[in-house]
Design an enzyme around this catalytic site. Structure first.
Site, PDB file in Angstrom:
ATOM      1  N   GLU A  25      -1.286   7.547   4.445  1.00 52.35           N
ATOM      2  CA  GLU A  25      -2.415   6.717   4.864  1.00 52.35           C
ATOM      3  C   GLU A  25      -2.868   7.233   6.219  1.00 52.35           C
ATOM      4  O   GLU A  25      -2.053   7.690   7.026  1.00 52.35           O
ATOM      5  CB  GLU A  25      -2.012   5.247   4.961  1.00 52.35           C
ATOM      6  CG  GLU A  25      -1.445   4.653   3.686  1.00 52.35           C
ATOM      7  CD  GLU A  25      -2.420   4.627   2.528  1.00 52.35           C
ATOM      8  OE1 GLU A  25      -3.639   4.527   2.792  1.00 52.35           O
ATOM      9  OE2 GLU A  25      -1.978   4.711   1.371  1.00 52.35           O
ATOM     10  N   HIS A 162      -1.426   0.940  -1.094  1.00 52.79           N
ATOM     11  CA  HIS A 162      -2.037   1.413   0.151  1.00 52.79           C
ATOM     12  C   HIS A 162      -1.036   1.450   1.301  1.00 52.79           C
ATOM     13  O   HIS A 162      -1.437   1.527   2.465  1.00 52.79           O
ATOM     14  CB  HIS A 162      -3.294   0.621   0.528  1.00 52.79           C
ATOM     15  CG  HIS A 162      -4.411   0.786  -0.452  1.00 52.79           C
ATOM     16  ND1 HIS A 162      -4.952   2.016  -0.746  1.00 52.79           N
ATOM     17  CD2 HIS A 162      -5.068  -0.116  -1.220  1.00 52.79           C
ATOM     18  CE1 HIS A 162      -5.902   1.863  -1.650  1.00 52.79           C
ATOM     19  NE2 HIS A 162      -5.986   0.587  -1.961  1.00 52.79           N
TER      20      HIS A 162
END
Length: 202
Positions: A25, A162
């Site tokens: 990320e 995520h």
């Protein structure tokens, strides 16, 4: 002429062999203007996840609000975490010379390339496979091909997507499903066959 260890891995059926799934990320999607904040990898051997690597990464500046909402990562969580320069050697050692797998893996490799060039003076050259491209070929009936949508299609738990380790783990599970489908239907599972399939040449 004797084959190198890497070339042997690339000819193995990956259901029996070893590969590493990566995910990250970042503070944004523009590789040159963004920095990694969450980095993970999982090693798969013989179709089983055997080892995991995961770390938060301090980017050197506050992260955008949209990234906080997407990942759940806050500035407070990143304060005191190691920099990418500090974690890169351990990450690269974990990955080794294995085939690398990711969901839209090209984007992850662009980030890794940026850092290996900056801190090692060379490109990240591991062979790679993309579960996004492969899933579109192997499971053509799905409505969407986001990591979450594919995972839910197979009944995998998607809470915590995520975050890099969760996404890497889901990607590994999806890739194993892809390998099983290709092996049982067509008897293929080696890197070269999968790469041809990615490109629509199978």
């Amino acid at each position: 002429m004797k084959s190198s260890p890497k070339s042997l891995k690339m000819r193995d059926n990956l259901l029996d062999g070893t590969f590493v799934v990566i995910d990250l990320e970042a503070t944004g999607f523009d590789v040159e203007k963004s920095e990694v904040i969450d980095l993970a990898a999982v090693r798969v051997e013989g179709g089983i996840i055997t080892e995991k690597f995961s770390t938060l990464v301090y980017p050197g500046y506050f992260i955008p609000e949209r990234i906080k909402k997407l990942t759940g990562i806050t500035n407070a969580m990143l304060v005191g975490q190691p920099t990418i320069e500090e974690v890169l050697p351990e990450f690269l050692e974990f990955v080794g010379d294995n085939i690398v797998v990711g969901h839209f893996v090209e984007q992850d490799i662009k980030f890794i390339n940026k850092y290996t060039k900056q801190y090692r003076g060379k490109k990240f050259r591991n062979p790679s496979l993309c579960t996004l491209k492969l899933a579109r070929k192997v499971f053509p009936g799905l409505k969407k091909y986001s990591l979450k949508e594919i995972a839910e299609n197979f009944g995998f738990e998607t809470n915590g997507v995520h975050r890099a380790l969760k996404d890497a783990t889901l990607t590994a599970e999806i890739f194993i499903k892809i390998l099983e489908e290709l092996w049982f239907k067509y008897g293929i599972g080696d890197y070269y066959s999968l790469k041809r399939l990615e490109k629509g040449k199978f």
